[in-house]
Design a protein around this motif. Sequence first.
Motif, PDB file in Angstrom:
ATOM      1  N   GLU B  15       0.830  -1.208   0.000  1.00  0.00           N
ATOM      2  CA  GLU B  15       0.000   0.000   0.000  1.00  0.00           C
ATOM      3  C   GLU B  15       0.865   1.260   0.000  1.00  0.00           C
ATOM      4  O   GLU B  15       0.582   2.219  -0.706  1.00  0.00           O
ATOM      5  N   VAL B  16       1.935   1.227   0.785  1.00  0.00           N
ATOM      6  CA  VAL B  16       2.846   2.380   0.830  1.00  0.00           C
ATOM      7  C   VAL B  16       3.471   2.601  -0.545  1.00  0.00           C
ATOM      8  O   VAL B  16       3.539   3.725  -1.046  1.00  0.00           O
ATOM      9  N   LEU B  17       3.902   1.506  -1.159  1.00  0.00           N
ATOM     10  CA  LEU B  17       4.518   1.599  -2.495  1.00  0.00           C
ATOM     11  C   LEU B  17       3.554   2.200  -3.511  1.00  0.00           C
ATOM     12  O   LEU B  17       3.899   3.125  -4.247  1.00  0.00           O
ATOM     13  N   VAL B  18       2.361   1.646  -3.551  1.00  0.00           N
ATOM     14  CA  VAL B  18       1.388   2.097  -4.550  1.00  0.00           C
ATOM     15  C   VAL B  18       1.012   3.556  -4.303  1.00  0.00           C
ATOM     16  O   VAL B  18       0.915   4.344  -5.244  1.00  0.00           O
ATOM     17  N   ARG B  19       0.868   3.934  -3.035  1.00  0.00           N
ATOM     18  CA  ARG B  19       0.561   5.344  -2.725  1.00  0.00           C
ATOM     19  C   ARG B  19       1.687   6.253  -3.206  1.00  0.00           C
ATOM     20  O   ARG B  19       1.458   7.301  -3.783  1.00  0.00           O
ATOM     21  N   GLU B  20       2.926   5.824  -2.958  1.00  0.00           N
ATOM     22  CA  GLU B  20       4.084   6.626  -3.356  1.00  0.00           C
ATOM     23  C   GLU B  20       4.140   6.752  -4.883  1.00  0.00           C
ATOM     24  O   GLU B  20       4.385   7.821  -5.422  1.00  0.00           O
ATOM     25  N   THR B  98       3.496  -4.423 -13.515  1.00  0.00           N
ATOM     26  CA  THR B  98       4.206  -3.170 -13.277  1.00  0.00           C
ATOM     27  C   THR B  98       5.482  -3.477 -12.497  1.00  0.00           C
ATOM     28  O   THR B  98       5.452  -4.234 -11.528  1.00  0.00           O
ATOM     29  N   LEU B  99       6.600  -2.923 -12.947  1.00  0.00           N
ATOM     30  CA  LEU B  99       7.865  -3.104 -12.241  1.00  0.00           C
ATOM     31  C   LEU B  99       8.116  -1.894 -11.352  1.00  0.00           C
ATOM     32  O   LEU B  99       7.923  -0.755 -11.774  1.00  0.00           O
ATOM     33  N   VAL B 100       8.548  -2.141 -10.122  1.00  0.00           N
ATOM     34  CA  VAL B 100       8.880  -1.056  -9.189  1.00  0.00           C
ATOM     35  C   VAL B 100      10.359  -1.182  -8.845  1.00  0.00           C
ATOM     36  O   VAL B 100      10.781  -2.176  -8.249  1.00  0.00           O
ATOM     37  N   GLY B 101      11.133  -0.189  -9.236  1.00  0.00           N
ATOM     38  CA  GLY B 101      12.578  -0.227  -9.019  1.00  0.00           C
ATOM     39  C   GLY B 101      12.958   0.271  -7.641  1.00  0.00           C
ATOM     40  O   GLY B 101      12.103   0.714  -6.861  1.00  0.00           O
ATOM     41  N   PRO B 102      14.249   0.214  -7.332  1.00  0.00           N
ATOM     42  CA  PRO B 102      14.724   0.575  -5.994  1.00  0.00           C
ATOM     43  C   PRO B 102      14.522   2.053  -5.655  1.00  0.00           C
ATOM     44  O   PRO B 102      14.501   2.420  -4.491  1.00  0.00           O
ATOM     45  N   TYR B 131      16.917   4.273 -15.936  1.00  0.00           N
ATOM     46  CA  TYR B 131      15.690   4.882 -15.427  1.00  0.00           C
ATOM     47  C   TYR B 131      15.316   4.348 -14.051  1.00  0.00           C
ATOM     48  O   TYR B 131      15.006   5.104 -13.128  1.00  0.00           O
ATOM     49  N   LEU B 132      15.366   3.015 -13.915  1.00  0.00           N
ATOM     50  CA  LEU B 132      14.931   2.402 -12.646  1.00  0.00           C
ATOM     51  C   LEU B 132      15.988   2.523 -11.557  1.00  0.00           C
ATOM     52  O   LEU B 132      15.676   2.397 -10.371  1.00  0.00           O
ATOM     53  N   GLY B 133      17.253   2.750 -11.945  1.00  0.00           N
ATOM     54  CA  GLY B 133      18.327   2.784 -10.967  1.00  0.00           C
ATOM     55  C   GLY B 133      18.831   1.387 -10.621  1.00  0.00           C
ATOM     56  O   GLY B 133      19.254   1.129  -9.509  1.00  0.00           O
ATOM     57  N   ILE B 134      18.786   0.486 -11.604  1.00  0.00           N
ATOM     58  CA  ILE B 134      19.296  -0.882 -11.421  1.00  0.00           C
ATOM     59  C   ILE B 134      20.503  -1.068 -12.334  1.00  0.00           C
ATOM     60  O   ILE B 134      20.419  -0.802 -13.532  1.00  0.00           O
ATOM     61  N   ASP B 135      21.610  -1.515 -11.738  1.00  0.00           N
ATOM     62  CA  ASP B 135      22.818  -1.794 -12.509  1.00  0.00           C
ATOM     63  C   ASP B 135      22.685  -3.215 -13.057  1.00  0.00           C
ATOM     64  O   ASP B 135      22.950  -4.189 -12.365  1.00  0.00           O
ATOM     65  N   ILE B 150      13.727  -7.349  -7.916  1.00  0.00           N
ATOM     66  CA  ILE B 150      12.828  -6.238  -8.227  1.00  0.00           C
ATOM     67  C   ILE B 150      11.447  -6.570  -7.665  1.00  0.00           C
ATOM     68  O   ILE B 150      11.153  -7.741  -7.410  1.00  0.00           O
ATOM     69  N   THR B 151      10.632  -5.544  -7.468  1.00  0.00           N
ATOM     70  CA  THR B 151       9.247  -5.780  -7.060  1.00  0.00           C
ATOM     71  C   THR B 151       8.343  -5.720  -8.289  1.00  0.00           C
ATOM     72  O   THR B 151       8.461  -4.816  -9.116  1.00  0.00           O
ATOM     73  N   VAL B 152       7.471  -6.707  -8.392  1.00  0.00           N
ATOM     74  CA  VAL B 152       6.549  -6.818  -9.520  1.00  0.00           C
ATOM     75  C   VAL B 152       5.129  -6.700  -8.970  1.00  0.00           C
ATOM     76  O   VAL B 152       4.785  -7.376  -7.992  1.00  0.00           O
ATOM     77  N   LEU B 153       4.336  -5.829  -9.570  1.00  0.00           N
ATOM     78  CA  LEU B 153       2.941  -5.663  -9.153  1.00  0.00           C
ATOM     79  C   LEU B 153       2.016  -6.246 -10.213  1.00  0.00           C
ATOM     80  O   LEU B 153       2.146  -5.934 -11.400  1.00  0.00           O
ATOM     81  N   GLY B 154       1.100  -7.100  -9.766  1.00  0.00           N
ATOM     82  CA  GLY B 154       0.048  -7.602 -10.648  1.00  0.00           C
ATOM     83  C   GLY B 154      -1.290  -7.160 -10.108  1.00  0.00           C
ATOM     84  O   GLY B 154      -1.360  -6.553  -9.036  1.00  0.00           O
ATOM     85  N   PRO B 155      -2.368  -7.455 -10.836  1.00  0.00           N
ATOM     86  CA  PRO B 155      -3.692  -6.981 -10.395  1.00  0.00           C
ATOM     87  C   PRO B 155      -4.170  -7.640  -9.096  1.00  0.00           C
ATOM     88  O   PRO B 155      -5.032  -7.105  -8.410  1.00  0.00           O
ATOM     89  N   ARG B 156      -3.602  -8.800  -8.746  1.00  0.00           N
ATOM     90  CA  ARG B 156      -4.073  -9.492  -7.551  1.00  0.00           C
ATOM     91  C   ARG B 156      -3.010  -9.615  -6.464  1.00  0.00           C
ATOM     92  O   ARG B 156      -3.240 -10.230  -5.434  1.00  0.00           O
ATOM     93  N   GLY B 157      -1.813  -9.045  -6.706  1.00  0.00           N
ATOM     94  CA  GLY B 157      -0.796  -9.140  -5.667  1.00  0.00           C
ATOM     95  C   GLY B 157       0.544  -8.618  -6.122  1.00  0.00           C
ATOM     96  O   GLY B 157       0.758  -8.365  -7.306  1.00  0.00           O
TER      97      GLY B 157
END
Lengths: 239, 239
Positions: B15-20, B98-102, B131-135, B150-157
């Motif tokens: 939730e914190v990630l998605v809000r950010e 959706t990919l969420v980078g560091p 762009y993501l800040g991943i080497d 990496i963190t991966v977001l899908g529609p159910r988790g």
Amino acid sequence: MVAMGARPLARSEVEVLVREVLRQRMAGRINPPPAREARVAAARGGQNAPNPLVVNVSARHVHVTPADLEALFGGGATLTKHRDLYQAGEFASEQLVTLVGPRQRIIPNVRILGPTRGYSQVELSYTDGVYLGIDLPLRVSGNHDGTPGITVLGPRGALTLDRGVIRAKRHVHMSQDDLSHFGVRDGDEMKLRIHGPCGVTFDGVVVRHHPRVILEVHIDTDEGNACDIESATNIELIK
Amino acid sequence: MVAMGARPLARSEVEVLVREVLRQRMAGRINPPPAREARVAAARGGQNAPNPLVVNVSARHVHVTPADLEALFGGGATLTKHRDLYQAGEFASEQLVTLVGPRQRIIPNVRILGPTRGYSQVELSYTDGVYLGIDLPLRVSGNHDGTPGITVLGPRGALTLDRGVIRAKRHVHMSQDDLSHFGVRDGDEMKLRIHGPCGVTFDGVVVRHHPRVILEVHIDTDEGNACDIESATNIELIK
């Protein structure tokens, strides 16, 4: 190729553009590629070369005429230095603009390189072109015949260039000493060989002579990333 | 290299990630590079070659295990076909993540390629990595030793992979007939020469043998844009 109109935008049209851009941004549909500063990527001395071989990656950038600078930043505006570039007198300015492509997609924070020139020009990578929806012609700087235009937004005004949007052709700046060392002439094409884990040889590196330049190869971000220039173990410029 | 944590995210952390992410998107600070579908870029028959030489540009994509697919899309989820890829049985699925980078930057709408595999893997270009800040480590598919997560977001988790984020090393898929024709073995490296206005020779194209594949070279979007593969006039695969 997708060309923009040649006439200046009316204030009402700029408002429509900016509103559309903001609306899309809010909806998360405005996703330009990352910007990156040009940087010295590698430097190796050739055999008995008069100058070290330096390869710099040019991030997307803009050149402007004094008149276009004033249209974007207001009457009397001048470019102020952000940092020096490798060639004496050339600099990345503090002035940033926003590019608006034909699909109303935008790329913000594009740096103007100084000093001002006799023509305005927008240099993008193909990655940028795909994003904006512009079929970029491959050109040597200043050759604008048949090139597309673009809308540029500054803090004090918008400007529609009717041409001058290009992907810069790979090139190498050379002094007379460099021409003699490599045995080439202005306009010749050379190869740039990048050794390393992502090794690549670039064909068609155009020689551009000027009496006051230092030996320097310019490639763009697509090219720099394709060969991972930062990981290069050796670099050669070959006739 | 910037590695993500290995443990799964708690709901509150997601939730914190998605809000950010939403906050940054509203503020216009989320600007991932453009996505592009892989496509057949060029095809030329070699001299007496058993198969045409096809070069495909792989846009960023994800492979998943059945368990990770369920974590993202819910229990019992399966991949459904968006379109066939060049190799028989391989397909671009309709499932997007959706990919969420560091740095909390995100890249939305990244396609999962099917069928599911024995490992999950995220394949990005260096432009994406910047762009993501991943080497990004340069790897052959499936070699995940020391690779970042990496963190991966899908529609159910959401799912935090503790490894498997790579830039895929340029490679060419070959059947036994292709190996014989080119006189190479699995694991050998070849050169791919792209002739045209942005001519490039790529070193280090890894040969990957499988009895049921068709001859096909895979490069990424940085490489495809560096050589402007669509404008290629001829293509050669050289030992």
